[in-house]
Design an enzyme around this catalytic site. Structure first.
Site, mmCIF file in Angstrom:
data_model
loop_
_atom_site.group_PDB
_atom_site.id
_atom_site.type_symbol
_atom_site.label_atom_id
_atom_site.label_comp_id
_atom_site.label_asym_id
_atom_site.label_seq_id
_atom_site.Cartn_x
_atom_site.Cartn_y
_atom_site.Cartn_z
ATOM 1 N N CYS A 178 1.819 -12.227 2.509
ATOM 2 C CA CYS A 178 1.063 -13.206 3.291
ATOM 3 C C CYS A 178 1.933 -14.438 3.520
ATOM 4 C CB CYS A 178 -0.280 -13.542 2.643
ATOM 5 S SG CYS A 178 -0.163 -14.380 1.047
ATOM 6 N N ASN A 218 1.758 -16.561 -0.385
ATOM 7 C CA ASN A 218 1.768 -15.782 -1.640
ATOM 8 C C ASN A 218 1.024 -16.506 -2.776
ATOM 9 O OD1 ASN A 218 4.197 -14.342 -3.971
ATOM 10 N ND2 ASN A 218 2.358 -13.420 -3.194
ATOM 11 N N CYS A 275 -2.728 -17.083 -2.053
ATOM 12 C CA CYS A 275 -4.149 -16.753 -1.843
ATOM 13 C C CYS A 275 -4.371 -15.251 -1.646
ATOM 14 C CB CYS A 275 -4.709 -17.515 -0.645
ATOM 15 S SG CYS A 275 -4.770 -19.306 -0.881
ATOM 16 N N ARG A 276 -3.988 -14.718 -0.484
ATOM 17 C CA ARG A 276 -4.393 -13.357 -0.125
ATOM 18 C C ARG A 276 -3.529 -12.263 -0.762
ATOM 19 N NH1 ARG A 276 -3.868 -14.313 6.091
ATOM 20 N NH2 ARG A 276 -2.191 -15.566 5.205
ATOM 21 N N SER A 277 -2.193 -12.387 -0.679
ATOM 22 C CA SER A 277 -1.380 -11.266 -1.195
ATOM 23 C C SER A 277 -1.416 -11.144 -2.717
ATOM 24 C CB SER A 277 0.052 -11.281 -0.637
ATOM 25 O OG SER A 277 0.754 -12.436 -1.004
ATOM 26 N N ASP A 329 -7.686 -16.342 6.153
ATOM 27 C CA ASP A 329 -6.925 -17.054 5.121
ATOM 28 C C ASP A 329 -7.827 -18.085 4.439
ATOM 29 O OD1 ASP A 329 -5.168 -18.418 3.539
ATOM 30 O OD2 ASP A 329 -3.582 -18.496 5.058
HETATM 31 P P1 4NP Z 1 -1.886 -17.350 1.771
HETATM 32 O O1 4NP Z 1 -2.550 -18.765 2.168
HETATM 33 O O2 4NP Z 1 -0.888 -17.030 2.872
HETATM 34 O O3 4NP Z 1 -3.042 -16.390 1.794
HETATM 35 O O4 4NP Z 1 -1.256 -17.499 0.420
HETATM 36 C C1 4NP Z 1 -1.822 -19.946 2.313
HETATM 37 C C2 4NP Z 1 -1.313 -20.588 1.200
HETATM 38 C C3 4NP Z 1 -0.637 -21.793 1.327
HETATM 39 C C4 4NP Z 1 -0.496 -22.357 2.582
HETATM 40 C C5 4NP Z 1 -0.999 -21.719 3.695
HETATM 41 C C6 4NP Z 1 -1.673 -20.515 3.567
HETATM 42 N N1 4NP Z 1 0.172 -23.620 2.716
HETATM 43 O O5 4NP Z 1 0.158 -24.180 3.831
HETATM 44 O O6 4NP Z 1 0.751 -24.108 1.726
#
Ligand code: 4NP
Length: 156
Positions: free
Chosen positions: A8, A11, A13-15, A123
């Site tokens: 994702c 790394n 939240c989702r993955s 997300d």
């Molecule tokens: P992820 O979500 O891709 O599911 O881990 C996010 C985590 C952090 C950020 C964006 C999306 N960020 O902007 O730091």
């Protein structure tokens, strides 16, 4: 060994949620000696970080282990080392194509294309809805495991 990588943007939240859920399925179905799982980010923003609090909370709610989840960035040789590289959304898949130079390669998948939903995993970093994401990631992981079982003739 069959190696699975969930990818994702951050790394956190989702993955990592997918990694933890998929590992839980492998443990319950006695497949840890045949299938490995890891996760990575397309960005460098959260290298070395633990998962987001929302991801940890929802995994704990369902008694899924969060052990060993640490942010890392995807690297080019992941393409050779993994058999299934599974992005959470269209943007992740595009970024994986860019990093690996492999467009429309069968080992690069979008998770929910394996389900009836055929859409991006929302997300929760932006939506705040970790439950919705958990439910969808759970369905995607189940569908991925069935696909792997079929493709590798793994019996139940
Ligand atoms: P992820 O979500 O891709 O599911 O881990 C996010 C985590 C952090 C950020 C964006 C999306 N960020 O902007 O730091």
């Amino acid at each position: 060994m069959i190696n699975v990588l969930f990818v994702c943007l951050g790394n956190i939240c989702r993955s990592p949620m997918a990694e933890a859920l998929f590992r839980d399925m492998l443990v319950k179905e006695n497949l840890t000696n045949q299938i490995t799982v890891d996760s990575a980010a397309t960005s460098s923003w959260h290298i070395g970080d633990p998962p987001h609090k929302g991801t940890l909370t929802i995994l704990k709610k369902y008694s899924v282990s969060t052990e060993g989840l640490v942010g890392r960035q995807m690297k080019q040789d992941d393409f050779e080392n993994f058999d299934y590289i599974v992005g959470m959304d269209t943007s992740n898949v595009k970024n994986i194509y860019q990093l690996t130079g492999k467009t429309n390669h069968p080992k690069i998948l979008r998770l929910l294309d394996l389900t009836e939903h055929k859409k991006d995993v929302p997300d929760p970093y932006y939506t705040g809805d970790f439950q919705e994401t958990y439910d969808l990631v759970s369905q995607g992981c189940r569908a991925l495991l069935e696909k792997i079982r079929e493709e590798h003739h793994l019996q139940k």
